[in-house]
Design a protein around this motif. Structure first.
Motif: not given
Length: 302
Positions: A23-24, A49-51, A79-81, A100-104
């Protein structure tokens, strides 16, 4: 956004079982405030955010999610993390479980952008400082991401001051605003007010606005627009902070020359019966509203 064909196909194979999904997350910041949102099925505030769709680049996904959820084109700044773990384990009302594994991503949107809930997933947005976020009911993972975005290595400390949610009503017709003043209390103590009151546990803020309008004025009205949220510190009157949800409402065929009395024969506080006088005042005079009640009036007129 409706469930994607890809995810729908997966659910058809595994049912409600736990799925691990990429996700993001959009961390949208304006000065010292972050944009948070609330979904229709949740009480907690979170980040946009979402997938990620199959073959979609993460940066394209975050821009798509912002556009789909609030109707605005965002700009990515970095990118925050990357985040995962138990904090991002979500159980949806229909029984689906997702990890979820998300990129912020750090993002911004135009200052004059009008936010629109284009896909129906959200019911409310608001801009909050980190201190204000610490007072909100929020998703567990928000603190980690906002902490990293706002002050590297930091986490949000819980603010123990009591927060009560309120709905505030702006009813506008023929360039006039519906207000009331208390009959038996000095206007220096209560001021000029608009219909407003506490959001009950079994209702949304919009439902509370429609209920309060009827209870305080006798008029039936419908919410036409959410105008955002504001914190208001009620000290020294009370040791609590109000999270005010502002709405514009409309009533059918309002009589803007009318002046009438309303009140409560048996207030919930147990005090003596109280009454107030309702009237419509010119918008040009609405600066007289008491206690920060006019905080989002400008947004109602745009």
């Amino acid at each position: 956004m409706p469930i994607s064909p890809y995810l729908s196909d997966l659910r058809g194979r595994v049912g409600h079982a736990l799925l691990l999904l990429p996700a993001v997350t959009a961390v949208i910041r304006r000065d010292d405030r972050f944009l948070l949102c609330r979904q229709a099925h949740a009480r907690e505030w979170g980040l946009l955010g979402g997938g990620i769709e199959p073959l979609e680049k993460p940066e394209d996904a975050v821009l798509r999610e912002v556009r789909e959820e609030i109707g605005v084109a965002a700009t990515i700044h970095g990118i925050v993390g990357a985040y995962g773990g138990e904090d991002l384990l979500v159980s949806y009302p229909n029984g689906d479980r997702v990890g979820y594994t998300t990129i912020a991503y750090s993002c911004s949107i135009p200052v004059d952008a009008e936010l629109q809930f284009t896909d129906g997933a959200l019911i409310e947005t608001g801009w909050f400082t980190t201190t204000e976020i610490a007072r909100l009911p929020r998703d567990r993972w928000v603190d980690r991401i906002i902490g990293d975005a706002g002050r590297p290595g930091g986490v949000l400390a819980a603010d123990q001051m009591s927060v009560v949610e309120k709905a505030v009503c702006y009813v506008i017709a023929e360039d006039r605003l519906l207000v009331f003043t208390h009959d038996d209390t000095d206007i220096l103590a209560t001021g000029v007010q608009v219909p407003a009151g506490t959001v009950r546990d079994d209702e949304s803020a919009a439902q509370a606005a429609e209920r309060e309008l009827f209870e305080e004025t006798g008029l039936r009205g419908a919410v036409t627009r959410s105008l955002g949220t504001e914190f208001y510190d009620l000290a020294p009157l009370r040791d609590e902070v109000a999270l005010r949800h502002f709405f514009r409402l409309e009533v059918v065929d309002p009589e803007v020359s009318a002046v009438w009395q309303a009140g409560e024969a048996d207030p919930a506080t147990g005090d003596s019966p109280i009454s107030w006088t309702c009237r419509w005042i010119p918008l040009a005079q609405a600066h007289v509203l008491a206690g920060g009640l006019g905080a989002r009036l400008g947004a109602a007129l745009r």
